[in-house]
Design a protein around this motif. Structure first.
Motif, PDB file in Angstrom:
ATOM      1  N   ARG A   1      19.003 -40.037 -33.577  1.00  0.00           N
ATOM      2  CA  ARG A   1      19.843 -39.618 -32.455  1.00  0.00           C
ATOM      3  C   ARG A   1      18.982 -39.278 -31.241  1.00  0.00           C
ATOM      4  O   ARG A   1      17.998 -38.554 -31.360  1.00  0.00           O
ATOM      5  CB  ARG A   1      20.695 -38.409 -32.835  1.00  0.00           C
ATOM      6  CG  ARG A   1      21.823 -38.714 -33.832  1.00  0.00           C
ATOM      7  CD  ARG A   1      22.614 -37.449 -34.111  1.00  0.00           C
ATOM      8  NE  ARG A   1      21.784 -36.435 -34.758  1.00  0.00           N
ATOM      9  CZ  ARG A   1      21.810 -35.138 -34.448  1.00  0.00           C
ATOM     10  NH1 ARG A   1      22.586 -34.698 -33.473  1.00  0.00           N
ATOM     11  NH2 ARG A   1      21.045 -34.281 -35.109  1.00  0.00           N
TER      12      ARG A   1
ATOM     13  N   GLU B   1      10.714 -28.151 -35.176  1.00  0.00           N
ATOM     14  CA  GLU B   1      11.296 -28.738 -36.381  1.00  0.00           C
ATOM     15  C   GLU B   1      12.816 -28.782 -36.278  1.00  0.00           C
ATOM     16  O   GLU B   1      13.453 -29.772 -36.641  1.00  0.00           O
ATOM     17  CB  GLU B   1      10.870 -27.940 -37.608  1.00  0.00           C
ATOM     18  CG  GLU B   1       9.374 -27.981 -37.895  1.00  0.00           C
ATOM     19  CD  GLU B   1       9.018 -27.162 -39.114  1.00  0.00           C
ATOM     20  OE1 GLU B   1       8.628 -27.746 -40.136  1.00  0.00           O
ATOM     21  OE2 GLU B   1       9.135 -25.920 -39.035  1.00  0.00           O
ATOM     22  N   ARG B   2      13.392 -27.693 -35.796  1.00  0.00           N
ATOM     23  CA  ARG B   2      14.853 -27.611 -35.702  1.00  0.00           C
ATOM     24  C   ARG B   2      15.394 -28.594 -34.684  1.00  0.00           C
ATOM     25  O   ARG B   2      16.411 -29.255 -34.908  1.00  0.00           O
ATOM     26  CB  ARG B   2      15.253 -26.179 -35.334  1.00  0.00           C
ATOM     27  CG  ARG B   2      16.742 -25.991 -35.115  1.00  0.00           C
ATOM     28  CD  ARG B   2      17.064 -24.535 -34.842  1.00  0.00           C
ATOM     29  NE  ARG B   2      16.252 -23.996 -33.766  1.00  0.00           N
ATOM     30  CZ  ARG B   2      16.495 -24.173 -32.478  1.00  0.00           C
ATOM     31  NH1 ARG B   2      17.539 -24.901 -32.095  1.00  0.00           N
ATOM     32  NH2 ARG B   2      15.734 -23.637 -31.561  1.00  0.00           N
ATOM     33  N   THR B   3      14.723 -28.730 -33.536  1.00  0.00           N
ATOM     34  CA  THR B   3      15.204 -29.608 -32.469  1.00  0.00           C
ATOM     35  C   THR B   3      15.082 -31.076 -32.845  1.00  0.00           C
ATOM     36  O   THR B   3      15.995 -31.876 -32.611  1.00  0.00           O
ATOM     37  CB  THR B   3      14.432 -29.344 -31.170  1.00  0.00           C
ATOM     38  OG1 THR B   3      14.642 -27.986 -30.768  1.00  0.00           O
ATOM     39  CG2 THR B   3      14.894 -30.268 -30.053  1.00  0.00           C
ATOM     40  N   THR B   4      13.937 -31.470 -33.399  1.00  0.00           N
ATOM     41  CA  THR B   4      13.656 -32.890 -33.644  1.00  0.00           C
ATOM     42  C   THR B   4      14.073 -33.361 -35.031  1.00  0.00           C
ATOM     43  O   THR B   4      14.238 -34.563 -35.248  1.00  0.00           O
ATOM     44  CB  THR B   4      12.160 -33.184 -33.471  1.00  0.00           C
ATOM     45  OG1 THR B   4      11.426 -32.515 -34.508  1.00  0.00           O
ATOM     46  CG2 THR B   4      11.671 -32.709 -32.101  1.00  0.00           C
ATOM     47  N   GLY B   5      14.198 -32.426 -35.975  1.00  0.00           N
ATOM     48  CA  GLY B   5      14.501 -32.817 -37.346  1.00  0.00           C
ATOM     49  C   GLY B   5      13.291 -33.241 -38.141  1.00  0.00           C
ATOM     50  O   GLY B   5      13.403 -33.569 -39.328  1.00  0.00           O
ATOM     51  N   TYR B   6      12.112 -33.231 -37.513  1.00  0.00           N
ATOM     52  CA  TYR B   6      10.881 -33.585 -38.210  1.00  0.00           C
ATOM     53  C   TYR B   6      10.238 -32.333 -38.806  1.00  0.00           C
ATOM     54  O   TYR B   6      10.070 -31.326 -38.112  1.00  0.00           O
ATOM     55  CB  TYR B   6       9.880 -34.229 -37.261  1.00  0.00           C
ATOM     56  CG  TYR B   6      10.203 -35.649 -36.881  1.00  0.00           C
ATOM     57  CD1 TYR B   6       9.843 -36.710 -37.705  1.00  0.00           C
ATOM     58  CD2 TYR B   6      10.859 -35.930 -35.683  1.00  0.00           C
ATOM     59  CE1 TYR B   6      10.126 -38.017 -37.342  1.00  0.00           C
ATOM     60  CE2 TYR B   6      11.142 -37.242 -35.311  1.00  0.00           C
ATOM     61  CZ  TYR B   6      10.782 -38.279 -36.155  1.00  0.00           C
ATOM     62  OH  TYR B   6      11.057 -39.569 -35.794  1.00  0.00           O
ATOM     63  N   ALA B   7       9.864 -32.399 -40.080  1.00  0.00           N
ATOM     64  CA  ALA B   7       9.141 -31.306 -40.706  1.00  0.00           C
ATOM     65  C   ALA B   7       7.717 -31.260 -40.175  1.00  0.00           C
ATOM     66  O   ALA B   7       7.151 -32.273 -39.764  1.00  0.00           O
ATOM     67  CB  ALA B   7       9.121 -31.474 -42.226  1.00  0.00           C
TER      68      ALA B   7
ATOM     69  N   ARG C   1      15.446 -37.963 -32.394  1.00  0.00           N
ATOM     70  CA  ARG C   1      15.278 -37.109 -33.574  1.00  0.00           C
ATOM     71  C   ARG C   1      14.915 -37.958 -34.783  1.00  0.00           C
ATOM     72  O   ARG C   1      14.969 -39.195 -34.750  1.00  0.00           O
ATOM     73  CB  ARG C   1      16.566 -36.324 -33.848  1.00  0.00           C
ATOM     74  CG  ARG C   1      17.070 -35.503 -32.685  1.00  0.00           C
ATOM     75  CD  ARG C   1      18.324 -34.733 -33.093  1.00  0.00           C
ATOM     76  NE  ARG C   1      19.229 -34.568 -31.969  1.00  0.00           N
ATOM     77  CZ  ARG C   1      19.167 -33.569 -31.086  1.00  0.00           C
ATOM     78  NH1 ARG C   1      18.220 -32.658 -31.203  1.00  0.00           N
ATOM     79  NH2 ARG C   1      20.027 -33.489 -30.090  1.00  0.00           N
ATOM     80  N   ALA C   2      14.603 -37.261 -35.869  1.00  0.00           N
ATOM     81  CA  ALA C   2      14.219 -37.956 -37.095  1.00  0.00           C
ATOM     82  C   ALA C   2      15.336 -38.854 -37.612  1.00  0.00           C
ATOM     83  O   ALA C   2      15.074 -39.882 -38.240  1.00  0.00           O
ATOM     84  CB  ALA C   2      13.815 -36.936 -38.165  1.00  0.00           C
ATOM     85  N   ASP C   3      16.590 -38.482 -37.338  1.00  0.00           N
ATOM     86  CA  ASP C   3      17.713 -39.298 -37.804  1.00  0.00           C
ATOM     87  C   ASP C   3      18.105 -40.391 -36.810  1.00  0.00           C
ATOM     88  O   ASP C   3      19.117 -41.073 -37.001  1.00  0.00           O
ATOM     89  CB  ASP C   3      18.922 -38.410 -38.121  1.00  0.00           C
ATOM     90  CG  ASP C   3      19.447 -37.643 -36.908  1.00  0.00           C
ATOM     91  OD1 ASP C   3      18.957 -37.895 -35.781  1.00  0.00           O
ATOM     92  OD2 ASP C   3      20.326 -36.783 -37.089  1.00  0.00           O
TER      93      ASP C   3
ATOM     94  N   GLU D   1      15.475 -28.885 -25.451  1.00  0.00           N
ATOM     95  CA  GLU D   1      16.543 -29.879 -25.356  1.00  0.00           C
ATOM     96  C   GLU D   1      17.454 -29.513 -24.201  1.00  0.00           C
ATOM     97  O   GLU D   1      17.908 -28.371 -24.074  1.00  0.00           O
ATOM     98  CB  GLU D   1      17.342 -29.935 -26.659  1.00  0.00           C
ATOM     99  CG  GLU D   1      18.478 -30.938 -26.618  1.00  0.00           C
ATOM    100  CD  GLU D   1      19.252 -31.027 -27.925  1.00  0.00           C
ATOM    101  OE1 GLU D   1      20.182 -31.838 -27.999  1.00  0.00           O
ATOM    102  OE2 GLU D   1      18.913 -30.267 -28.863  1.00  0.00           O
TER     103      GLU D   1
END
Length: 339
Positions: free
Chosen positions: A100, A47-53, A96-98, A127
């Motif tokens: 990037r 979750e932290r690396t990808t930004g996806y919950a 990532r979810a945003d 990463e």
């Protein structure tokens, strides 16, 4: 039957152990028996690396991490390995979810059941930064994580492979089991560093941490929790198995003992036996075990896992149906816990 390496063999490599945690290396599991091989578990590092919950990815194929600049040859390499149930390592461009991009060093490995059938795929992800991409150390570390964990997870997840329509997979329960395993590894490292006991593990500290986490996550208002744990040093294999076994029994008490009840208590004790070995008891004052239901129940995922762990420890498990509630007593014999 598959000859399985002991769970605690992970303790042999402190570098791998330190990096197999809920926060440092991303871990996912996918289910190849379901349509499109969907994700069934991710840890907090993912979750932290990808930004996806977690809620946004469970049930989806991992391809959503790919984007316009992801190289087809890397995707094909992953697909080929999954189709042939092979290990594979690839540095792949993910997003990532945003939106990037980032370079993801991805290791995929099959998880086998006791019949050598693939039941899940394990994904270890990290990463990669420019300074790390050419380092052999980074790749070697992740490969050690994979090799230490691959068969260890097989023992825990094998219990899921025989689920029925009457006993469907609970993803919350799967998450608890996998995070308990990772918590055990982290606690083993911490205990070993602090106590400097070589291969001995402070089981009292480990069990206290595992049990307190379960009580925090699964208890509710009106249910009191008490624990009394004696300090003792045991070998790593026993420490891992005992901790997961306790997790199953304690979680079962919180989940089932207080149906339609507003108040109650759960008590966990662990103490040395005079003749050697140890005894754990989990007591509740809830509704009690139904008379026609065995404990552990071999028809449930949790019951099968409890049986496997108990047999691996050469332990005995005794449920006592009281006038109010249940007492589950687990005796681990002398010699099993010796360092």
């Amino acid at each position: 039957m598959v000859s399985r390496r002991r769970l605690a063999s992970v303790i042999d490599d402190k570098a791998a152990l330190a990096n197999f945690s809920r926060v440092r290396v991303a871990m996912i599991l996918t289910d190849p028996r379901a349509e499109d091989n969907p994700i069934v578990y991710v840890n907090s590092a993912f979750e932290r690396t990808t930004g996806y919950a977690r809620s946004a990815v469970i049930g989806r194929n991992c391809r959503f991490l790919q984007g316009e600049n992801t190289q087809k040859e890397h995707v094909d390499k992953l697909r080929h390995a999954i189709e042939h149930a092979e290990d594979v390592t690839v540095d792949i461009l993910n997003y990532r979810a945003d939106g990037r991009p980032f370079t993801n060093r991805l290791i995929i490995a099959p998880i086998l059941d006791s019949n050598d059938e693939v039941i899940y795929f394990l994904g270890i992800q990290k990463e990669m930064y420019d300074t790390e991409r050419e380092e052999d150390r980074a790749n070697a570390l992740l490969l050690k994580v994979r090799s230490r964990v691959q068969e260890d997870l097989g023992m825990v997840l094998d219990s899921f492979s025989a689920q029925s329509d009457d006993d469907p997979i609970s993803f919350d329960a799967m998450t608890r089991r996998l995070e308990c395993l990772q918590l055990v590894y982290e606690s083993m490292q911490l205990s070993d560093e602090q106590a400097r006991m070589g291969n001995g593990i402070d089981l009292g500290a480990l069990v206290s941490r595992v049990a307190s986490g379960i009580a925090h996550d699964e208890s509710r208002s009106g249910i009191r929790y008490i624990q009394q744990v004696e300090p003792m040093i045991v070998n790593p294999d026993a420490a891992v198995r005992i901790s997961i076994l306790l997790s199953e029994v304690l979680s079962n008490a919180f989940s089932h003992a207080f149906e339609r009840m507003e108040e109650g208590f759960v008590e966990m004790r662990m103490s040395r036996l005079a003749a050697g070995g140890l005894r754990m008891t989990v007591t509740d004052d809830g509704v009690g075990l139904p008379q026609n239901v065995p404990f552990p129940d071999p028809n449930t995922v949790g019951g099968r896992l409890i049986q496997t762990l108990t047999e691996g420890l050469d332990a005995t498990i005794t449920p006592v149906r009281g006038a109010a509630g249940t007492v589950v007593m687990i005796d681990v014999p002398v010699g099993i816990t010796d360092i």
